[in-house]
Design a protein around this motif. Structure first.
Motif, PDB file in Angstrom:
ATOM      1  N   ALA A   1      -3.407 -11.728  10.943  1.00 45.21           N
ATOM      2  CA  ALA A   1      -4.311 -11.619   9.794  1.00 45.21           C
ATOM      3  C   ALA A   1      -3.525 -11.369   8.515  1.00 45.21           C
ATOM      4  O   ALA A   1      -3.885 -11.876   7.440  1.00 45.21           O
ATOM      5  CB  ALA A   1      -5.319 -10.498  10.030  1.00 45.21           C
ATOM      6  N   LEU A   2      -2.451 -10.603   8.612  1.00 42.97           N
ATOM      7  CA  LEU A   2      -1.603 -10.358   7.444  1.00 42.97           C
ATOM      8  C   LEU A   2      -0.906 -11.644   6.999  1.00 42.97           C
ATOM      9  O   LEU A   2      -0.799 -11.919   5.802  1.00 42.97           O
ATOM     10  CB  LEU A   2      -0.556  -9.288   7.767  1.00 42.97           C
ATOM     11  CG  LEU A   2      -1.073  -7.853   7.931  1.00 42.97           C
ATOM     12  CD1 LEU A   2       0.041  -6.953   8.449  1.00 42.97           C
ATOM     13  CD2 LEU A   2      -1.609  -7.319   6.610  1.00 42.97           C
TER      14      LEU A   2
ATOM     15  N   ILE B   1      -3.931   1.168   8.120  1.00 43.28           N
ATOM     16  CA  ILE B   1      -5.291   0.622   8.049  1.00 43.28           C
ATOM     17  C   ILE B   1      -5.708   0.070   9.404  1.00 43.28           C
ATOM     18  O   ILE B   1      -6.817   0.326   9.880  1.00 43.28           O
ATOM     19  CB  ILE B   1      -5.378  -0.487   6.974  1.00 43.28           C
ATOM     20  CG1 ILE B   1      -5.027   0.084   5.594  1.00 43.28           C
ATOM     21  CG2 ILE B   1      -6.770  -1.113   6.966  1.00 43.28           C
ATOM     22  CD1 ILE B   1      -4.877  -0.977   4.512  1.00 43.28           C
ATOM     23  N   GLY B   2      -4.822  -0.682  10.039  1.00 41.80           N
ATOM     24  CA  GLY B   2      -5.128  -1.297  11.316  1.00 41.80           C
ATOM     25  C   GLY B   2      -5.418  -2.778  11.171  1.00 41.80           C
ATOM     26  O   GLY B   2      -6.470  -3.253  11.590  1.00 41.80           O
ATOM     27  N   VAL B   3      -4.461  -3.516  10.597  1.00 41.98           N
ATOM     28  CA  VAL B   3      -4.624  -4.963  10.415  1.00 41.98           C
ATOM     29  C   VAL B   3      -3.579  -5.668  11.270  1.00 41.98           C
ATOM     30  O   VAL B   3      -2.388  -5.363  11.191  1.00 41.98           O
ATOM     31  CB  VAL B   3      -4.451  -5.379   8.936  1.00 41.98           C
ATOM     32  CG1 VAL B   3      -4.682  -6.882   8.778  1.00 41.98           C
ATOM     33  CG2 VAL B   3      -5.397  -4.583   8.047  1.00 41.98           C
TER      34      VAL B   3
ATOM     35  N   ARG C   1      -9.083  -6.389   0.401  1.00 44.03           N
ATOM     36  CA  ARG C   1      -8.995  -7.438   1.424  1.00 44.03           C
ATOM     37  C   ARG C   1      -8.413  -6.883   2.720  1.00 44.03           C
ATOM     38  O   ARG C   1      -8.866  -7.229   3.812  1.00 44.03           O
ATOM     39  CB  ARG C   1      -8.126  -8.596   0.922  1.00 44.03           C
ATOM     40  CG  ARG C   1      -8.744  -9.376  -0.235  1.00 44.03           C
ATOM     41  CD  ARG C   1      -8.065 -10.731  -0.347  1.00 44.03           C
ATOM     42  NE  ARG C   1      -7.939 -11.148  -1.729  1.00 44.03           N
ATOM     43  CZ  ARG C   1      -7.441 -12.323  -2.122  1.00 44.03           C
ATOM     44  NH1 ARG C   1      -7.007 -13.180  -1.215  1.00 44.03           N
ATOM     45  NH2 ARG C   1      -7.362 -12.651  -3.395  1.00 44.03           N
ATOM     46  N   LEU C   2      -7.420  -6.026   2.581  1.00 48.09           N
ATOM     47  CA  LEU C   2      -6.833  -5.417   3.767  1.00 48.09           C
ATOM     48  C   LEU C   2      -7.846  -4.530   4.489  1.00 48.09           C
ATOM     49  O   LEU C   2      -7.947  -4.551   5.718  1.00 48.09           O
ATOM     50  CB  LEU C   2      -5.597  -4.604   3.385  1.00 48.09           C
ATOM     51  CG  LEU C   2      -4.357  -5.404   2.970  1.00 48.09           C
ATOM     52  CD1 LEU C   2      -3.298  -4.486   2.380  1.00 48.09           C
ATOM     53  CD2 LEU C   2      -3.786  -6.173   4.160  1.00 48.09           C
ATOM     54  N   MET C   3      -8.596  -3.770   3.719  1.00 48.55           N
ATOM     55  CA  MET C   3      -9.603  -2.892   4.316  1.00 48.55           C
ATOM     56  C   MET C   3     -10.675  -3.699   5.057  1.00 48.55           C
ATOM     57  O   MET C   3     -11.197  -3.262   6.083  1.00 48.55           O
ATOM     58  CB  MET C   3     -10.245  -2.018   3.243  1.00 48.55           C
ATOM     59  CG  MET C   3      -9.327  -0.952   2.655  1.00 48.55           C
ATOM     60  SD  MET C   3      -8.809   0.260   3.905  1.00 48.55           S
ATOM     61  CE  MET C   3      -7.775   1.347   2.900  1.00 48.55           C
TER      62      MET C   3
END
Length: 228
Positions: free
Chosen positions: A42-43, A36-38, A10-12
Motif C-alpha cells: 500500500a505504501l 500507523i499500520g500500513v 492518506r496514510l491513516m
C-alpha cells in the motif's frame, strides 16, 4: 491542507490494526504510538500516486512523526531517476532513519549506474556515526558489490566496523554470510581468523548454514568454526 497533512491523512486511511500489532513486534525500538499500520504494498502504491504531485517540500520536512512516513520517504528516494537528486535526498534523510525496516527498504538503483561514485558514497556511509547510515552502507555493499564488481578489500571495509548495536551487527553478519555464499575463498578467512566479534561471528555462521547457497560440506566446516 498542506501536502504533509494530505499524506498523513492518506496514510491513516490505509491503517490496518492487525498489521500495526504485527509490525510493532518486529520493530520494538519504535514506539507503537508512532506506527500507523500500513502494509508495504500500500505504501508503494501511494508513492506511485504521489509522483505526479509536488512533494519536494514534504521530503524536506524532517523529521517525520510516523514510521510509515519515513518508510514512504525511503521508497520515494529509491524511485528517484536523478543520481544527484537521489544522493542529496539520502544525505538529508539517512541521519533521521531510526529503525531497520525503513533502512532496509531504501534501494536507490539509479546510483548503481555509476559504480565508482556509488562505492565512494558507500565507504562514507559505512564509516558514519549514525547507526542506520552505517547499516545502509553495508547493505548497499552487499547488494551491489559481492558479484562481478567484487574486490577482496571490500570485506575489510565491513570487518573493521566495531559496534555494540544489535541492528548493525546483524547487518555485518548478513553481509559476511552472503559473502561466504558468493565469494567463499575470500570470505572464509575472516571466519577462520575470527576477525569478527564473537556474537557476529556466530551469527554469520548461523545465517550461512541456513542458506541454500552454501554446500553441505561448507556448512559442516563452518559448524566447526563456531566460538563457544
Amino acid at each position: 491542507m498542506t501536502i504533509a497533512e494530505d499524506i498523513r491523512n492518506r496514510l491513516m486511511s490505509l491503517k490496518d490494526e492487525s498489521y500495526k500489532e504485527f509490525n510493532s513486534k518486529l520493530i520494538p525500538n519504535v514506539d507503537d504510538s508512532l506506527i500507523i499500520g500500513v502494509r508495504v504494498p500500500a505504501l508503494r502504491k501511494l508513492e506511485k500516486e504521489l509522483r505526479s504531485e509536488n512533494i519536494g517540500d514534504w521530503l524536506s520536512e524532517l523529521p517525520h512523526k510516523y514510521l510509515e512516513e519515513n518508510t514512504l520517504h525511503g521508497i520515494a528516494i529509491s524511485c528517484m531517476k536523478s543520481q544527484e537528486e537521489c544522493l542529496s535526498g539520502l544525505d538529508e534523510f539517512l541521519p533521521y532513519v531510526d529503525n531497520w525496516a525503513t533502512c532496509d527498504i531504501i534501494n536507490p538503483k539509479v546510483l548503481a549506474k555509476d559504480k565508482a561514485k556509488f562505492l565512494t558514497c558507500i565507504k562514507s556511509w559505512i564509516k558514519s556515526d549514525y547507526l542506520y547510515t552505517s547499516r545502509f552502507g553495508i547493505e548497499m555493499l552487499m547488494s551491489y558489490y559481492l558479484d562481478e564488481e567484487f574486490r577482496s578489500e571490500y570485506l575489510e571495509l565491513v570487518a573493521v566496523v566495531k559496534s555494540e548495536e544489535y541492528y548493525l551487527n546483524m547487518m555485518i553478519a548478513w553481509f559476511f554470510a552472503t559473502a561466504l555464499a558468493k565469494q567463499w575463498e575470500s570470505a572464509i578467512g575472516y571466519i577462520e581468523e575470527k576477525r569478527l566479534s564473537k556474537w557476529t561471528h556466530n551469527k554469520t555462521i548461523q545465517k550461512a548454514i541456513e542458506s541454500y547457497r552454501i554446500s553441505p560440506e561448507q556448512k559442516e566446516y563452518l559448524r566447526g568454526l563456531k566460538i563457544k
